[in-house]
Scaffold this motif. Structure first.
Motif, short mmCIF file in Angstrom:
data_model
loop_
_atom_site.label_atom_id
_atom_site.label_comp_id
_atom_site.label_asym_id
_atom_site.label_seq_id
_atom_site.Cartn_x
_atom_site.Cartn_y
_atom_site.Cartn_z
N LEU A 45 51.61 37.32 44.45
CA LEU A 45 50.69 37.13 43.33
C LEU A 45 51.32 36.36 42.16
CD1 LEU A 45 49.21 40.76 43.16
CD2 LEU A 45 48.18 38.76 44.23
N GLU A 46 52.65 36.39 42.09
CA GLU A 46 53.35 35.89 40.90
C GLU A 46 53.02 34.43 40.58
OE1 GLU A 46 54.80 37.53 43.31
OE2 GLU A 46 55.28 39.43 42.33
N ASP A 47 52.95 33.60 41.62
CA ASP A 47 52.72 32.18 41.37
C ASP A 47 51.25 31.82 41.53
OD1 ASP A 47 55.44 31.93 41.08
OD2 ASP A 47 55.72 31.67 43.24
N HIS A 48 50.40 32.83 41.59
CA HIS A 48 49.00 32.55 41.90
C HIS A 48 48.05 33.00 40.79
CE1 HIS A 48 50.77 32.13 45.87
NE2 HIS A 48 49.67 31.53 46.24
N GLU A 49 46.98 32.21 40.66
CA GLU A 49 45.86 32.65 39.85
C GLU A 49 44.91 33.39 40.79
OE1 GLU A 49 45.33 29.44 36.41
OE2 GLU A 49 44.99 28.65 38.40
N ILE A 50 44.39 34.51 40.32
CA ILE A 50 43.51 35.32 41.16
C ILE A 50 42.10 35.28 40.59
CG2 ILE A 50 43.11 37.62 42.13
CD1 ILE A 50 45.88 36.38 42.87
N VAL A 51 41.16 34.90 41.40
CA VAL A 51 39.76 34.99 41.00
C VAL A 51 39.24 36.33 41.52
CG1 VAL A 51 37.45 34.04 41.27
CG2 VAL A 51 39.40 32.50 40.96
N GLU A 52 38.77 37.16 40.59
CA GLU A 52 38.20 38.45 40.98
C GLU A 52 36.71 38.46 40.64
OE1 GLU A 52 39.39 42.01 38.84
OE2 GLU A 52 38.22 43.24 40.24
N VAL A 53 35.91 38.76 41.64
CA VAL A 53 34.46 38.87 41.40
C VAL A 53 34.12 40.33 41.15
CG1 VAL A 53 32.17 38.63 42.43
CG2 VAL A 53 33.90 36.87 42.81
N GLY A 54 33.41 40.59 40.06
CA GLY A 54 32.94 41.95 39.79
C GLY A 54 34.05 42.91 39.41
N PRO A 55 34.77 42.67 38.32
CA PRO A 55 35.85 43.58 37.91
C PRO A 55 35.35 44.95 37.43
CG PRO A 55 35.49 41.91 36.22
CD PRO A 55 34.66 41.50 37.42
N GLY A 56 34.09 45.03 37.01
CA GLY A 56 33.56 46.32 36.52
C GLY A 56 34.42 46.84 35.40
N PRO A 57 34.80 48.13 35.43
CA PRO A 57 35.65 48.68 34.37
C PRO A 57 37.10 48.21 34.47
CG PRO A 57 35.04 50.40 35.95
CD PRO A 57 34.35 49.15 36.39
N GLY A 59 39.52 48.44 37.35
CA GLY A 59 40.54 49.12 38.17
C GLY A 59 41.36 48.15 39.00
N LEU A 60 40.68 47.24 39.69
CA LEU A 60 41.41 46.28 40.52
C LEU A 60 42.07 45.20 39.65
CD1 LEU A 60 42.14 45.31 43.35
CD2 LEU A 60 39.86 44.29 43.56
N THR A 61 41.41 44.87 38.56
CA THR A 61 41.97 43.88 37.62
C THR A 61 43.33 44.36 37.11
OG1 THR A 61 39.68 43.74 36.88
CG2 THR A 61 41.30 42.47 35.62
N ARG A 62 43.37 45.61 36.68
CA ARG A 62 44.61 46.18 36.16
C ARG A 62 45.69 46.20 37.23
NH1 ARG A 62 42.44 51.34 32.73
NH2 ARG A 62 44.58 52.06 33.07
N ALA A 63 45.27 46.55 38.46
CA ALA A 63 46.22 46.60 39.57
C ALA A 63 46.81 45.22 39.84
CB ALA A 63 45.52 47.13 40.81
N LEU A 64 45.97 44.20 39.83
CA LEU A 64 46.44 42.83 40.07
C LEU A 64 47.45 42.42 39.00
CD1 LEU A 64 42.98 41.33 41.06
CD2 LEU A 64 45.02 41.32 42.54
N LEU A 65 47.18 42.79 37.76
CA LEU A 65 48.10 42.45 36.66
C LEU A 65 49.39 43.25 36.77
CD1 LEU A 65 45.32 42.16 33.95
CD2 LEU A 65 46.82 40.28 34.68
N MET A 66 49.26 44.54 37.10
CA MET A 66 50.46 45.38 37.25
C MET A 66 51.34 44.88 38.39
SD MET A 66 48.75 49.12 36.78
CE MET A 66 50.03 50.29 36.44
N GLU A 67 50.70 44.35 39.43
CA GLU A 67 51.47 43.84 40.58
C GLU A 67 51.99 42.43 40.34
OE1 GLU A 67 52.49 45.52 43.21
OE2 GLU A 67 51.47 47.34 42.59
N GLY A 68 51.74 41.88 39.15
CA GLY A 68 52.42 40.64 38.77
C GLY A 68 51.62 39.36 38.87
N ALA A 69 50.29 39.45 39.04
CA ALA A 69 49.50 38.21 39.14
C ALA A 69 49.76 37.32 37.92
CB ALA A 69 48.02 38.54 39.22
N LYS A 70 49.93 36.04 38.18
CA LYS A 70 50.21 35.09 37.10
C LYS A 70 49.05 35.12 36.09
CE LYS A 70 50.92 30.16 36.64
NZ LYS A 70 50.64 28.92 37.35
N ARG A 71 47.83 35.07 36.63
CA ARG A 71 46.64 35.13 35.77
C ARG A 71 45.48 35.63 36.62
NH1 ARG A 71 42.58 31.22 32.99
NH2 ARG A 71 42.92 29.72 34.67
N VAL A 72 44.61 36.44 36.03
CA VAL A 72 43.41 36.89 36.72
C VAL A 72 42.21 36.29 36.00
CG1 VAL A 72 41.99 38.87 37.42
CG2 VAL A 72 44.49 39.06 37.47
N ILE A 73 41.32 35.70 36.77
CA ILE A 73 40.07 35.18 36.21
C ILE A 73 38.98 36.08 36.77
CG2 ILE A 73 38.51 33.19 36.16
CD1 ILE A 73 41.36 31.71 37.02
#
Ligand code: SAM
Length: 282
Positions: A45-57, A59-73
């Motif tokens: 995830l570190e060198d990647h931008e992640i597109v997340e559909v439907g983050p809702g509250p 939970g998955l967004t936070r997980a992606l950031l905690m696991e080191g995603a460069k950026r989440v959209i």
């Protein structure tokens, strides 16, 4: 606190009054251990931008950031969730971009600027439409390096099915043609709030550099949909709905008119699509 300095998701939901709406396919994952497992399943995830559909509250967004995603959209249609997501944005400055809108209408490719992946716990009512849209991306290979997606288990089985299997159909042909798809693990319905009626599964799809055989994606979809619309019939009957001489189409594609859709390989569907285009003069 939950390891990222943010409040537990249950508190976030209560504070922002995020009562789940069925019409938006809202079944939230509140266990950060589980969402982190999904985030890790997406690959590096570190060198990647992640597109997340439907983050809702989130939970998955936070997980992606905690696991080191460069950026989440994160693309979310429900206005009520945006304030909650903005709190995550503050905790991860510059690493979360919130896009309020309908994922079916957003041009996702234009939101990323480098290597990207798609990761989502999809709203079940638009999950297959989104998947088919991603699989029909042009040009190919597409702008994303992988898709890590939650589906109802029965849909996951339809995506990974092999010819001859009960679940083999349009989704398996379209997914197998351009990607290598595998089911990673099931997620019990009790993991969601509120729990959906059925078990869910995580599917990971990696685009092939070259599709299994040449074909126009729209034509392939059309031929496959016609063939499986009457899956128990011989293809000489089911392909009549395409409006061309079905017998000629099948023999020119080198196939047996008595064959049934569920036994045709992906390469054979591609041959039908190419022959159909040739007969139509396109
Ligand atoms: N990612 C969160 C999680 O895992 O807890 C929520 C997943 S929930 C199954 C699906 C989410 O997609 C909801 O937040 C819903 O509001 C959102 N959604 C539904 N339809 C959408 C659409 N067309 N475009 C963007 N988001 C959508």
């Amino acid at each position: 606190m939950s390891g990222d300095g943010l409040p537990p998701l249950r508190e976030v939901i209560a504070a922002h009054e995020l009562r789940a709406k069925k019409s938006l396919g809202q079944n939230f994952l509140l266990d950060l251990n589980l969402t982190r497992r999904i985030a890790r399943a997406a690959g590096a995830l570190e060198d990647h931008e992640i597109v997340e559909v439907g983050p809702g509250p989130g939970g998955l967004t936070r997980a992606l950031l905690m696991e080191g995603a460069k950026r989440v959209i994160a693309i979310e249609r429900d206005r009520r969730c945006i304030d909650a997501l903005q709190e995550i944005e503050k905790a991860y400055p510059g690493r979360l971009t919130i896009v309020e809108g309908d994922a079916l209408e957003v041009d996702m490719a234009s939101l990323v600027s480098g290597p990207a992946r798609i990761v989502a716990n999809l709203p079940y009512n638009v999950a297959t439409v989104l998947l088919v849209g991603w699989l029909q991306s042009e040009p190919w290979p597409p702008w994303f390096e992988s898709l890590t997606l939650m589906f109802q288990k029965e849909v996951a089985e339809r995506i990974i099915a092999a010819p001859g299997a009960k679940s083999y159909g349009r989704l398996a042909v379209l997914a197998g043609w351009r990607t290598q798809a595998e089911k990673l693990f099931d997620v019990d319905r009790a993991a969601f709030t509120p729990p959906p009626k059925v078990t869910s599964s995580i599917v990971h799809l990696v685009p092939r550099n070259e599709p299994l055989a040449p074909a126009n994606p729209k034509t392939l979809e059309k031929v496959v949909a016609a063939a499986f619309n009457q899956r128990r019939k011989m293809i000489r009957a089911s392909l009549k709905s395409l409006g061309v001489d079905a017998g000629a189409l099948i023999t020119e594609a080198g196939l047996d008119p008595q064959e049934r859709a569920e036994r045709l390989t992906i390469e054979e569907f591609c041959a039908l699509a190419r022959t159909f285009d040739a007969m139509k003069g396109t």
